[in-house]
Design a protein around this motif. Structure first.
Motif, PDB file in Angstrom:
ATOM      1  N   THR A   1       0.829  -1.206   0.000  1.00 36.22           N
ATOM      2  CA  THR A   1       0.000   0.000   0.000  1.00 36.22           C
ATOM      3  C   THR A   1       0.862   1.255   0.000  1.00 36.22           C
ATOM      4  N   ARG A   2       2.172   1.050   0.121  1.00 34.50           N
ATOM      5  CA  ARG A   2       3.126   2.156   0.010  1.00 34.50           C
ATOM      6  C   ARG A   2       4.325   1.647  -0.755  1.00 34.50           C
ATOM      7  N   VAL A   3       4.930   2.517  -1.530  1.00 35.68           N
ATOM      8  CA  VAL A   3       6.087   2.075  -2.297  1.00 35.68           C
ATOM      9  C   VAL A   3       7.266   2.996  -2.021  1.00 35.68           C
ATOM     10  N   LYS A   4       8.453   2.491  -2.330  1.00 33.36           N
ATOM     11  CA  LYS A   4       9.647   3.326  -2.195  1.00 33.36           C
ATOM     12  C   LYS A   4       9.823   4.123  -3.472  1.00 33.36           C
ATOM     13  N   LEU A   5      10.335   5.322  -3.306  1.00 40.59           N
ATOM     14  CA  LEU A   5      10.279   6.230  -4.451  1.00 40.59           C
ATOM     15  C   LEU A   5      11.600   6.377  -5.196  1.00 40.59           C
ATOM     16  N   GLY A   6      12.673   5.797  -4.653  1.00 39.90           N
ATOM     17  CA  GLY A   6      13.986   6.003  -5.257  1.00 39.90           C
ATOM     18  C   GLY A   6      14.061   5.566  -6.711  1.00 39.90           C
ATOM     19  N   LEU A   7      13.890   4.272  -6.949  1.00 39.34           N
ATOM     20  CA  LEU A   7      14.005   3.786  -8.327  1.00 39.34           C
ATOM     21  C   LEU A   7      12.834   4.263  -9.188  1.00 39.34           C
ATOM     22  N   LEU A   8      11.672   4.396  -8.565  1.00 34.58           N
ATOM     23  CA  LEU A   8      10.524   4.898  -9.316  1.00 34.58           C
ATOM     24  C   LEU A   8      10.832   6.303  -9.849  1.00 34.58           C
ATOM     25  N   GLY A   9      11.500   7.081  -9.009  1.00 32.54           N
ATOM     26  CA  GLY A   9      11.910   8.428  -9.427  1.00 32.54           C
ATOM     27  C   GLY A   9      12.831   8.390 -10.629  1.00 32.54           C
ATOM     28  N   SER A  10      13.613   7.317 -10.749  1.00 28.30           N
ATOM     29  CA  SER A  10      14.532   7.226 -11.893  1.00 28.30           C
ATOM     30  C   SER A  10      13.742   7.057 -13.198  1.00 28.30           C
ATOM     31  N   ALA A  11      12.572   6.415 -13.117  1.00 29.28           N
ATOM     32  CA  ALA A  11      11.736   6.269 -14.317  1.00 29.28           C
ATOM     33  C   ALA A  11      11.160   7.624 -14.726  1.00 29.28           C
ATOM     34  N   VAL A  12      10.705   8.385 -13.710  1.00 32.76           N
ATOM     35  CA  VAL A  12      10.161   9.715 -14.002  1.00 32.76           C
ATOM     36  C   VAL A  12      11.261  10.601 -14.577  1.00 32.76           C
ATOM     37  N   GLU A  13      12.425  10.552 -13.917  1.00 32.96           N
ATOM     38  CA  GLU A  13      13.543  11.400 -14.363  1.00 32.96           C
ATOM     39  C   GLU A  13      13.981  11.039 -15.784  1.00 32.96           C
ATOM     40  N   ALA A  14      14.003   9.742 -16.076  1.00 33.37           N
ATOM     41  CA  ALA A  14      14.432   9.312 -17.412  1.00 33.37           C
ATOM     42  C   ALA A  14      13.516   9.905 -18.477  1.00 33.37           C
ATOM     43  N   TRP A  15      12.215   9.880 -18.187  1.00 31.74           N
ATOM     44  CA  TRP A  15      11.275  10.440 -19.166  1.00 31.74           C
ATOM     45  C   TRP A  15      11.473  11.955 -19.297  1.00 31.74           C
ATOM     46  N   VAL A  16      11.592  12.648 -18.137  1.00 29.43           N
ATOM     47  CA  VAL A  16      11.753  14.112 -18.185  1.00 29.43           C
ATOM     48  C   VAL A  16      13.021  14.460 -18.973  1.00 29.43           C
ATOM     49  N   ARG A  17      14.100  13.738 -18.705  1.00 32.55           N
ATOM     50  CA  ARG A  17      15.355  14.026 -19.417  1.00 32.55           C
ATOM     51  C   ARG A  17      15.171  13.841 -20.926  1.00 32.55           C
ATOM     52  N   SER A  18      14.412  12.829 -21.300  1.00 28.75           N
ATOM     53  CA  SER A  18      14.221  12.605 -22.741  1.00 28.75           C
ATOM     54  C   SER A  18      13.430  13.764 -23.358  1.00 28.75           C
ATOM     55  N   VAL A  19      12.472  14.303 -22.604  1.00 29.93           N
ATOM     56  CA  VAL A  19      11.697  15.435 -23.119  1.00 29.93           C
ATOM     57  C   VAL A  19      12.593  16.677 -23.205  1.00 29.93           C
ATOM     58  N   VAL A  20      13.389  16.879 -22.154  1.00 27.77           N
ATOM     59  CA  VAL A  20      14.275  18.050 -22.129  1.00 27.77           C
ATOM     60  C   VAL A  20      15.274  17.977 -23.291  1.00 27.77           C
ATOM     61  N   SER A  21      15.714  16.767 -23.610  1.00 27.71           N
ATOM     62  CA  SER A  21      16.699  16.620 -24.690  1.00 27.71           C
ATOM     63  C   SER A  21      16.072  16.832 -26.074  1.00 27.71           C
ATOM     64  N   GLY A  22      14.746  16.890 -26.104  1.00 26.37           N
ATOM     65  CA  GLY A  22      14.060  17.110 -27.378  1.00 26.37           C
ATOM     66  C   GLY A  22      13.730  15.834 -28.124  1.00 26.37           C
ATOM     67  N   HIS A  23      14.066  14.679 -27.539  1.00 19.88           N
ATOM     68  CA  HIS A  23      13.749  13.400 -28.179  1.00 19.88           C
ATOM     69  C   HIS A  23      12.949  12.554 -27.196  1.00 19.88           C
ATOM     70  N   GLU A  24      11.673  12.907 -27.067  1.00 23.71           N
ATOM     71  CA  GLU A  24      10.881  12.191 -26.068  1.00 23.71           C
ATOM     72  C   GLU A  24      10.781  10.714 -26.397  1.00 23.71           C
ATOM     73  N   ARG A  25      11.143   9.899 -25.429  1.00 24.16           N
ATOM     74  CA  ARG A  25      10.918   8.459 -25.520  1.00 24.16           C
ATOM     75  C   ARG A  25       9.916   8.150 -24.410  1.00 24.16           C
ATOM     76  N   PRO A  26       8.674   7.784 -24.778  1.00 26.80           N
ATOM     77  CA  PRO A  26       7.680   7.542 -23.725  1.00 26.80           C
ATOM     78  C   PRO A  26       8.142   6.459 -22.754  1.00 26.80           C
ATOM     79  N   VAL A  27       7.805   6.638 -21.499  1.00 29.68           N
ATOM     80  CA  VAL A  27       8.076   5.622 -20.478  1.00 29.68           C
ATOM     81  C   VAL A  27       6.728   5.121 -19.980  1.00 29.68           C
ATOM     82  N   ALA A  28       6.540   3.814 -20.073  1.00 26.13           N
ATOM     83  CA  ALA A  28       5.259   3.228 -19.649  1.00 26.13           C
ATOM     84  C   ALA A  28       5.478   2.386 -18.408  1.00 26.13           C
ATOM     85  N   ILE A  29       4.842   2.776 -17.331  1.00 24.79           N
ATOM     86  CA  ILE A  29       4.946   1.987 -16.090  1.00 24.79           C
ATOM     87  C   ILE A  29       3.837   0.943 -16.117  1.00 24.79           C
ATOM     88  N   VAL A  30       4.217  -0.298 -15.865  1.00 27.52           N
ATOM     89  CA  VAL A  30       3.241  -1.387 -15.949  1.00 27.52           C
ATOM     90  C   VAL A  30       3.124  -2.065 -14.583  1.00 27.52           C
TER      91      VAL A  30
END
Lengths: 552, 323
Positions: free
Chosen positions: A263-292
């Motif tokens: 019912t609660r999750v740790k945010l460290g690695l999850l944050g890396s998924a969010v950051e990876a997507w944001v970095r791709s958008v900032v770089s101008g080559h968005e690569r969608p990240v899909a959390i499953v």
């Protein structure tokens, strides 16, 4: 580290899964990680990171006291003595060295030959070894095992989406077997292989270690508390996702001790998924990240006894690593597999809807839609003065919200299995029979409560009626067995799963009644339904169970 | 390219509070777009320097920050309208002094939750504290608090409102500020009543202090931090309310203390009175369901519902076991 010899680089074809290129890119990945962790830091930050790492590592290695530790310990002691005398340049170089050391320790390996061997032969071998009666059908072992490991969810959508987005699979975590059954289910569903972080303690078993080392697992040493290590680990995961490597991590961080759904999750690695997507958008080559989100639902859990023991002691939370539970005992493995391979749908893996870093549903092209079906402009969430930009506070908040959304998906995608239903019924009877006692007092009342068979069956039907009502509302999922098996057989199935594997049966027959025997186990299995307590209390059975109707 | 600070700020709601916010925005050197579905002329012409905009979509398209100054009865509808025109770049900040009710009062929701549910916006915040509309309109010095989990949202509000006469403090306890803002109204009404009925300063102080403690307990049910209730959103706003004879909540209490019927008194102070008299019983019902002891709020709710008269309510508080 056990690796197969290789003379040249791995040659990949365009149709190969992305992970096949991993070894060829490993140096570049480690380089990216070190650069990301070390650049842009103020001299003060560099000094603090180094001092923290030296302090934490010396503490850890002093208590570890083995041969591996003593070499590292002298290195860290020497570093600790020198840090304050270094100039800014020397400290930066020292930070890069330490980060590089950690990054290489974490970095995984992927050998397509081992992958092909595993995907083609292991299901058959595993089936043959663990269930010799099936030897005449050995060639059909994959299919046979497939009846035991059920995969649910829209895997066709995920397969298509995997071509347009980086998948980050986030499963519930009940057992060290999770990654094994997940790997099998992934391959059977035709989904690409993923890279994943595995606890370093798992690498102590040579057999498991060989496969871990060669199938893309990276090593996570939970004993290391240094901030620098955590940053390197997150950066490693982030770089992998940014480069399009499908990934898996258990957002709960560790196996669920209670048996309940996270019912609660740790945010460290999850944050890396969010950051990876944001970095791709900032770089101008968005690569969608899909959390499953994925739930892994066992009728029988390999390590149930030790997990619930740890839960009840309250000393085995996230920081506790059990070195000697059922996972390290081969005889328990053997019994577990024999039991598991006798049951249809012994493990059910249910893939949830893929969601973007904001929790919005994604289609197979990687586009996002809100709950009203409106197309979502993801880029708008990271704009600053009209252009995409990084923002640590904002992204941490997006990650926190994503964690909550994943937990909602976990709940919704929980598949209710027979042992959870029967344990819930029996544990409720225990509470009724022993009013006024607290949980711990109740758990000590082994063998004190006997419930007549007919009452157990009636309770099973009543609970199933409520669960079905919740399933109809989309709040959970019933396993095929729970949905379609008459109560007497459902009860027998659960009892038979428990008996012969666990040290003590959860319940046993005596004079036409069930004696509640191992109450810790009942507690563990019933906890799977713990997150539905409020829903169950507020629900009236939708209609008589189909199974009960079938018996009339 | 337009920077975020160059964009205008949209204010929704042409009432006194909305006009005050728009005026503060203008005074802080930003363009203010005032949108009122019922027509700007309801509260008079727009304040100096504020642009009246008839179309919500146009205003929202130009702005990043939207300040919402509508009553709880319109919040859900407004959130839905915003859902159709807002995207991830927007910040939505409301100034509602109340909670949104559903299921005939069974469910109470902070407006931030409604905004999150009905829109795709993540940067949601709340503006509260001793923000007195007449003072802001007159340009008298004052302060308020903005709550959001997003630094960007807080920075936007500060940039939009901070000026020589207005200080904007911050917290991340969004829901705490919302519950405090809602219950300060109830306590201000009780304080107005106590003063009007001649309870005296000691009894009034005990009433509001213990009442704020109750509010903190209710806040905890929503996940609020207790210290929020001792800050600007709680005591800060309550002190401002008690010092402001025109504050509708205080007037409502005083009118009843002077012998007016509730019906009459509510008619005098307007919509705020209706919301206030409905909130306390609902809060108390929620607290009871959650087994939380809120004696002061219970006494207020009892008086409001007619369950007991003022002397009986006072007795119920004075005779409580001190242990």
């Amino acid at each position: 580290m056990i690796r197969l010899p290789r003379l040249g680089p791995i040659r990949t074809s365009p149709d190969d899964p992305r992970l096949f290129s991993f070894n060829n890119e490993r140096d570049a990945i480690v380089h990216d990680v070190v650069e990301r962790v070390t650049t842009g830091r103020s001299p003060g930050e560099v000094e603090r990171l180094l001092a923290d790492a030296a302090y934490e590592e010396i503490r850890r290695l002093e208590s570890q006291r083995d041969a591996e530790a003593s070499a590292d310990l002298s290195g860290w002691r020497s570093r600790a003595r020198r840090i304050h005398g270094m100039d800014a340049g020397e400290r930066s170089a020292e930070l890069a060295r330490a980060a590089s050391h950690y990054a290489w320790d974490i970095a995984g390996n992927f050998d397509p030959r081992v992958f092909r061997f595993v995907t083609r032969l292991v299901p058959t071998l595993l089936t043959g070894v663990m269930a010799p009666s099936t030897l005449p059908n050995l060639l059909g072992g994959d299919r046979w095992l497939g009846d035991r490991v059920l995969t649910q969810g829209d895997t066709d959508l995920l397969r298509r989406l995997s071509k347009n987005a980086t998948l980050v699979i986030t499963p519930t975590h009940s057992s060290n077997l999770d990654s094994v059954v997940f790997g099998f289910a992934l391959e059977r569903a035709g989904l690409p292989p993923v890279t994943y972080g595995a606890g370093k303690n798992l690498f102590t078993n040579p057999f498991i270690s060989f496969f871990m080392h060669n199938l893309g697992a990276y090593r996570v040493d939970r004993r290391i508390r240094a901030l620098l290590y955590k940053e390197v680990l997150k950066a490693y995961s982030c770089v992998l996702i940014e480069r399009g490597y499908h990934s898996l991590f258990f957002p709960g961080g560790t196996r669920s001790r209670s048996g309940g759904v996270e019912t609660r999750v740790k945010l460290g690695l999850l944050g890396s998924a969010v950051e990876a997507w944001v970095r791709s958008v900032v770089s101008g080559h968005e690569r969608p990240v899909a959390i499953v989100p994925l739930t892994i639902n066992y009728v029988l859990t390999l390590e149930a006894e030790s997990l619930i023991r740890e839960h009840l002691k309250e000393s085995g939370r996230a920081q506790f690593i059990m070195e000697d539970d059922e996972f390290s005992q081969l005889d328990r493995w053997n019994t577990f597999f024999r039991k598991t391979l006798m049951m249809d749908a012994a493990v059910i893996l249910r893939f949830g809807t893929p969601i973007d870093p904001f929790g919005y549903r994604m289609d197979d092209t990687g586009a996002s839609y809100d709950s009203r079906g409106r197309l979502v402009d993801r880029r708008s969430y990271v704009l600053k003065d009209g252009v995409p930009a990084m923002d640590a506070n904002r992204d941490a908040e997006y990650t926190r919200e994503l964690g909550e959304i994943i937990c909602q998906h976990f709940k919704r995608e929980t598949v209710v299995v027979s042992t959870a239903v029967v344990a819930k019924v029996l544990f409720a009877r225990l509470a009724q029979a022993l009013p006024g006692l607290d949980l711990y007092q109740r758990l000590r009342m082994r063998g004190q409560v006997i419930v007549p068979r007919e009452e157990v069956l009636a309770d099973i039907d009543a609970l199933r009626g409520k669960l079905r009502a919740l399933a109809d509302q989309g709040k959970l999922v019933l396993s095929p067995v729970v949905d379609g098996t008459p109560a007497p057989q459902l009860l027998e199935r659960a009892l038979s799963a428990w008996s012969g594997y666990h040290t003590r049966p959860a319940a046993r027959w005596q004079d036409g009644g069930l004696v509640l025997e191992d109450l810790n186990l009942l507690y563990y299995y019933q906890n799977r339904l713990g997150c539905f307590a409020k829903d169950l209390a507020a629900t009236t059975p939708a209609h008589a169970s189909r199974a009960a109707e079938a018996t009339r | 390219m337009t920077t975020d600070r160059e964009r205008p700020v949209t204010v929704l709601g042409g009432g006194r509070f909305g006009r005050a916010l728009a005026s503060a925005v203008h005074r802080a050197g930003r363009r203010a777009l005032l949108v009122s579905r019922s027509g700007i002329d309801i509260g008079g012409p727009p304040p100096e320097g504020v642009e009246a905009v008839g179309e919500l979509a146009r205003a929202v398209a130009e702005s990043n920050l939207v300040l919402i100054a509508v009553g709880s009865d319109r919040m859900v509808e407004m959130a839905r309208e915003l859902g159709a025109v807002c995207s991830g770049r927007h910040s939505l900040v409301h100034g509602l002094r109340g909670l949104v009710t559903h299921d005939h009062g069974e469910t109470l929701e902070p407006a931030s939750v409604v905004l999150r549910r009905e829109t795709d916006v993540r940067r949601v915040g709340v503006l509260a504290g001793p923000l007195v509309a007449t003072s802001v309109l007159a340009g008298r010095p004052g302060g308020c608090i903005v709550a959001s989990r997003y630094d960007e949202c807080i920075a936007e509000v500060r940039a939009a409102l901070t000026g020589p006469m207005l200080r904007v403090y911050r917290t991340d306890d969004c829901v705490g500020v919302e519950v405090a803002a809602a219950l300060v109204g109830t306590l201000a009404m009780a304080a107005g009543f106590a003063l009007g009925a001649g309870f005296g300063p000691s009894a009034t102080a005990v009433l509001v202090t213990r009442g704020m403690r109750d509010a903190g307990h209710v806040g905890r049910l929503f996940g609020a931090h207790p210290e929020t209730f001792t800050g600007l959103a709680g005591f800060g706003d309550l002190v401002a309310a008690m010092a402001d004879e025109e504050r509708p909540e205080v007037r409502l209490g005083r009118l009843v203390a002077e012998g007016r019927s509730w019906h009459d008194a509510i008619r005098q102070v307007g919509r705020v009175g209706v919301e206030l008299t409905m909130l306390a019983p609902r809060i108390v019902a929620l607290a009871k369901r959650s087994k939380v002891d809120v004696p002061v709020l219970e006494a207020i709710a009892g008086v409001l519902s007619g369950a007991f008269d003022t002397p009986a309510a006072l007795r119920s508080l004075m005779e409580r076991d001190l242990s």
